[in-house]
Design a protein around this motif. Sequence first.
Motif, PDB file in Angstrom:
ATOM      1  N   SER A 123       0.814  -1.212   0.000  1.00 31.19           N
ATOM      2  CA  SER A 123       0.000   0.000   0.000  1.00 31.19           C
ATOM      3  C   SER A 123       0.849   1.263   0.000  1.00 31.19           C
ATOM      4  O   SER A 123       0.337   2.360  -0.213  1.00 31.19           O
ATOM      5  CB  SER A 123      -0.931  -0.005   1.214  1.00 31.19           C
ATOM      6  N   GLY A 124       2.165   1.119   0.248  1.00 24.92           N
ATOM      7  CA  GLY A 124       3.045   2.281   0.185  1.00 24.92           C
ATOM      8  C   GLY A 124       3.674   2.681   1.516  1.00 24.92           C
ATOM      9  O   GLY A 124       4.118   3.818   1.683  1.00 24.92           O
ATOM     10  N   ASN A 126      -3.468   6.472   0.700  1.00 25.08           N
ATOM     11  CA  ASN A 126      -2.283   6.760  -0.134  1.00 25.08           C
ATOM     12  C   ASN A 126      -2.608   6.647  -1.627  1.00 25.08           C
ATOM     13  O   ASN A 126      -3.698   6.244  -2.003  1.00 25.08           O
ATOM     14  CB  ASN A 126      -1.175   5.762   0.256  1.00 25.08           C
ATOM     15  N   THR A 143       7.458   3.378   1.124  1.00 23.46           N
ATOM     16  CA  THR A 143       7.596   4.618   0.363  1.00 23.46           C
ATOM     17  C   THR A 143       7.227   5.815   1.234  1.00 23.46           C
ATOM     18  O   THR A 143       7.876   6.866   1.178  1.00 23.46           O
ATOM     19  CB  THR A 143       6.680   4.560  -0.885  1.00 23.46           C
ATOM     20  N   ASP A 157      13.337  -0.914   3.054  1.00 26.33           N
ATOM     21  CA  ASP A 157      13.592  -2.210   2.422  1.00 26.33           C
ATOM     22  C   ASP A 157      15.079  -2.338   2.103  1.00 26.33           C
ATOM     23  O   ASP A 157      15.470  -2.553   0.956  1.00 26.33           O
ATOM     24  CB  ASP A 157      12.743  -2.373   1.149  1.00 26.33           C
ATOM     25  N   GLY A 161       3.537  -5.660   4.883  1.00 24.16           N
ATOM     26  CA  GLY A 161       2.086  -5.749   4.707  1.00 24.16           C
ATOM     27  C   GLY A 161       1.608  -7.170   4.481  1.00 24.16           C
ATOM     28  O   GLY A 161       0.482  -7.516   4.818  1.00 24.16           O
ATOM     29  N   SER A 173       0.052  11.189  -1.065  1.00 27.28           N
ATOM     30  CA  SER A 173       0.763  10.380  -2.039  1.00 27.28           C
ATOM     31  C   SER A 173       2.190  10.249  -1.554  1.00 27.28           C
ATOM     32  O   SER A 173       2.929  11.238  -1.472  1.00 27.28           O
ATOM     33  CB  SER A 173       0.733  11.067  -3.404  1.00 27.28           C
ATOM     34  N   ALA A 174       2.559   9.034  -1.176  1.00 32.36           N
ATOM     35  CA  ALA A 174       3.889   8.825  -0.595  1.00 32.36           C
ATOM     36  C   ALA A 174       4.978   9.114  -1.619  1.00 32.36           C
ATOM     37  O   ALA A 174       6.001   9.721  -1.291  1.00 32.36           O
ATOM     38  CB  ALA A 174       4.006   7.396  -0.085  1.00 32.36           C
ATOM     39  N   MET A 187       9.572  -6.110  -1.747  1.00 35.79           N
ATOM     40  CA  MET A 187       8.519  -6.035  -0.723  1.00 35.79           C
ATOM     41  C   MET A 187       9.186  -6.127   0.646  1.00 35.79           C
ATOM     42  O   MET A 187      10.300  -6.642   0.758  1.00 35.79           O
ATOM     43  CB  MET A 187       7.521  -7.192  -0.882  1.00 35.79           C
ATOM     44  N   ASP A 189      -2.478  10.301  -5.947  1.00 34.79           N
ATOM     45  CA  ASP A 189      -2.124  10.761  -7.305  1.00 34.79           C
ATOM     46  C   ASP A 189      -2.804   9.913  -8.377  1.00 34.79           C
ATOM     47  O   ASP A 189      -2.957  10.329  -9.514  1.00 34.79           O
ATOM     48  CB  ASP A 189      -0.602  10.741  -7.482  1.00 34.79           C
ATOM     49  N   LYS A 190      -3.197   8.684  -7.985  1.00 32.95           N
ATOM     50  CA  LYS A 190      -3.855   7.811  -8.968  1.00 32.95           C
ATOM     51  C   LYS A 190      -5.370   7.802  -8.784  1.00 32.95           C
ATOM     52  O   LYS A 190      -6.079   7.202  -9.575  1.00 32.95           O
ATOM     53  CB  LYS A 190      -3.355   6.370  -8.794  1.00 32.95           C
TER      54      LYS A 190
HETATM   55  N1  LIG Z   1       1.272   6.035  -7.685  1.00 30.98           N
HETATM   56  C1  LIG Z   1       1.722   5.816  -6.465  1.00 30.98           C
HETATM   57  N2  LIG Z   1       2.408   4.698  -6.216  1.00 30.98           N
HETATM   58  C2  LIG Z   1       2.859   4.484  -4.961  1.00 30.98           C
HETATM   59  C3  LIG Z   1       2.626   5.420  -3.929  1.00 30.98           C
HETATM   60  N3  LIG Z   1       3.176   4.935  -2.800  1.00 30.98           N
HETATM   61  C4  LIG Z   1       3.749   3.767  -3.127  1.00 30.98           C
HETATM   62  N4  LIG Z   1       3.561   3.488  -4.424  1.00 30.98           N
HETATM   63  C5  LIG Z   1       4.041   2.312  -5.152  1.00 30.98           C
HETATM   64  O1  LIG Z   1       3.430   1.145  -4.599  1.00 30.98           O
HETATM   65  C6  LIG Z   1       4.353   0.055  -4.613  1.00 30.98           C
HETATM   66  C7  LIG Z   1       4.511  -0.496  -3.216  1.00 30.98           C
HETATM   67  O2  LIG Z   1       5.137   0.464  -2.419  1.00 30.98           O
HETATM   68  P1  LIG Z   1       5.826   0.087  -1.045  1.00 30.98           P
HETATM   69  O3  LIG Z   1       6.260   1.343  -0.415  1.00 30.98           O
HETATM   70  O4  LIG Z   1       6.813  -0.985  -1.214  1.00 30.98           O
HETATM   71  O5  LIG Z   1       4.575  -0.494  -0.288  1.00 30.98           O
HETATM   72  P2  LIG Z   1       4.617  -1.246   1.118  1.00 30.98           P
HETATM   73  O6  LIG Z   1       3.298  -0.964   1.708  1.00 30.98           O
HETATM   74  O7  LIG Z   1       5.808  -0.869   1.877  1.00 30.98           O
HETATM   75  O8  LIG Z   1       4.714  -2.754   0.653  1.00 30.98           O
HETATM   76  P3  LIG Z   1       4.933  -4.026   1.631  1.00 30.98           P
HETATM   77  O9  LIG Z   1       5.803  -3.587   2.725  1.00 30.98           O
HETATM   78  O10 LIG Z   1       5.549  -5.090   0.808  1.00 30.98           O
HETATM   79  O11 LIG Z   1       3.565  -4.383   2.090  1.00 30.98           O
HETATM   80  C8  LIG Z   1       5.662   0.597  -5.174  1.00 30.98           C
HETATM   81  O12 LIG Z   1       5.710   0.272  -6.533  1.00 30.98           O
HETATM   82  C9  LIG Z   1       5.528   2.086  -4.963  1.00 30.98           C
HETATM   83  O13 LIG Z   1       6.258   2.840  -5.899  1.00 30.98           O
HETATM   84  C10 LIG Z   1       1.894   6.599  -4.236  1.00 30.98           C
HETATM   85  O14 LIG Z   1       1.632   7.457  -3.421  1.00 30.98           O
HETATM   86  N5  LIG Z   1       1.474   6.738  -5.510  1.00 30.98           N
END
Ligand SMILES: Nc1nc2c(ncn2[C@@H]2O[C@H](COP(=O)(O)OP(=O)(O)OP(=O)(O)O)[C@@H](O)[C@H]2O)c(=O)[nH]1
Length: 682
Positions: free
Chosen positions: A22-23, A136, A26, A52, A85, A259-260, A62, A139-140
């Motif tokens: 979910s981001g 989060n 990020t 990561d 996640g 938006s992260a 991930m 932007d999309k």
């Molecule tokens: N468009 C968009 N993509 C995002 C945003 N935040 C994260 N992403 C994308 O979503 C994907 C997952 O992002 P991560 O930050 O790895 O998400 P996570 O929640 O840490 O994932 P896990 O720890 O594996 O659960 C990546 O490809 C990011 O670039 C956002 O705000 N906007």
Amino acid sequence: MAQNGNSQRGPRCVALVGPFQSGKTTLLEGILARTGAIQRQGTVDAGTTVGDGSKEARHHCMSVELSVASTEFMGDTYTFIDCPGSVEFIHDMRTALPAVDAAVVVCEMDDKKIPQLQLILRELEDQKIPRFLFLNKIDKADAGVHEALNLLQPASRSKLLMRQLPTFSGEIITGFVDLALERAFVYKEHAPSEIVPLEGDALDREKTARFSMLETLADHDDELMEQLLEDIQPPRDKVFDDLSKELRDGLVCPVLLGSATRTNGVLRLLKALRHESPGVAATAARLGVKGGADAVAYAFKTLHTAHGGKMSLVRVLSGTIPEGAQLTGASGTADRASGVFKMSGQQSEKRGAAQAGETVALGKLDHAATCDTLTTGKQPLPPLAEVKPYAPVLAAGLAAKERKDDVKLGQALHKLVEEDPSLVIVHNAEQQEIIAWGQGEMHLRVATERLADRFGVAIMSHAPKVGYRETIRKPITQRGRHKKQSGGHGQFGDVVLDIKPLPRSGGFKFDEKITGGVVPRNYIPSVEEGVIDGLKQGPLGFPVVDVSVTLIDGSYHTVDSSDQAFRTAGRIGIVEGLPQCNPVLLEPIHHVEVVCPSDATAKINAIVSGRRGQLLGFDTRDGWNGWDVVRALMPESEIGDLIVEVRSATSGVGSYTFKFDHMAELTGKTADQIVAARRAAE
Ligand SMILES: Nc1nc2c(ncn2[C@@H]2O[C@H](COP(=O)(O)OP(=O)(O)OP(=O)(O)O)[C@@H](O)[C@H]2O)c(=O)[nH]1
Ligand SMILES: [Mg+2]
């Protein structure tokens, strides 16, 4: 506010949690970049994030374990725990939660991820962790974001409260109105949002949305309710006080947007944490920490680093932990901390004493375990939190690729389980296997990668053996005769055995009906030993069970008979007898309970039936809105990788538990294949 600009709540600790991908990582990167803790904002896809940082996380793009990073914001220290996640790694999140003041639940407008969100919110609700939702990837998102609350609310037991109203340029969200501050902002990429006048259509929408936010707050505040009824504008301070009180009490869960990747909404999130989330005093009270002269800390993660050795990640809940402190955990043995470290993902940096509220790593506490309550006092304290891992769902047999690594493998497994208690290692003596039980396919894969990368033991893994048995269906009387005449002293033993089937789970029974001393008393135990030897592997290749053997006749020789000769005779009798007893394969059948969101129940039924399962029925899952539990009897051989199919039918959230029920006869083609495979393996 304290004089130095710090808030009185001191250093904070916040968990970043939420559904898979979910981001969260990020967002952590965005927070660190926005607050100046790092120079450049890395990305998950390029493998350049702080969160990561491990080889395994980068490899799989991930998070596969929690990671910790601290930063400064408006004079306060904030430590974020970025949690994985994936449900397979959820244990790290569960053990981290007792340490935190609040959680930020990063989520998306995606109905497929609602069950995962529900799962995570449930953990937070159960542990009474104050929580924000960070919606989060704005932007999309499109105008549909207005539906966010309707979509997300069923996942949360506490009321979701929209703190921000998105503003649009066409279909694209370009900013937001903060409903508590009553200010409008437009997003700037990688820069703080800019304040803009709140007017026109946005102002009208703001009034309606703010009223609805205040109404939610007023549900728990009569004074505010009266003010709303009398059309009196409540003072801003009162609104903020209510927001933080109701957040702390778990009555509401405020929703923020952002938006992260663009760091939009990140500053507002930090400000909300600063003003509305509780601090360490409240967290210590939540956990029941009794203040006193001794420092108290909670250990939420154990790491074995290549350079620093064992590290325990802790939150200091009261008092001060100086360098070299003696700390006692549940084991009762005090260890001297070799250092106090600041963590930033994979990096650690030595620092000085840690105060209440701070989150640090302590070096070389040999006896400390994850979830331990540590104290500088002499006596161990009762645990502040106990988090039991979920029962594992998938097993793999492990062996070192090279024999010389066998000892190293044992030590490495010990460290691996210390780092990750949701992994269970079982030594199966019967099959002479080491079995690793984990939370899913990826969990086991990462475990073997860690064994290689971190502990230098290359691993071969294989499917664990199924606990087949065999039994007989027909009684028989069989003679077993052992006679050897080679030169001097010979060997002689002669027995007649009555071999009979016993009812299921009858085990093994041995009896004798010898009269007239045809087999001398002292040799009878040897006959039994010989029979037991013969039952270890039956004619189909598996241990034989549910058999009764009675020694009814025999003969002996005064010189040549011995214990050994009668043991051999007993074994010959059973080995020659069993093939004539109509042997049959037995397979273990387990009672299985699969839990899943109700819309997947039909699919689960089909999966279970497709795996030779006998459905016993399904019910709604107790206390879980929108979930079912499916009960069935299933053969062990079909349960092996059941979880993989269950997960894929349930967007990753379904799971199951199992318990041995009985052994059942297995005949026909499946049985023939098993026997043939066993012969081939010999
Ligand atoms: N468009 C968009 N993509 C995002 C945003 N935040 C994260 N992403 C994308 O979503 C994907 C997952 O992002 P991560 O930050 O790895 O998400 P996570 O929640 O840490 O994932 P896990 O720890 O594996 O659960 C990546 O490809 C990011 O670039 C956002 O705000 N906007
Ligand atoms: Mg992550």
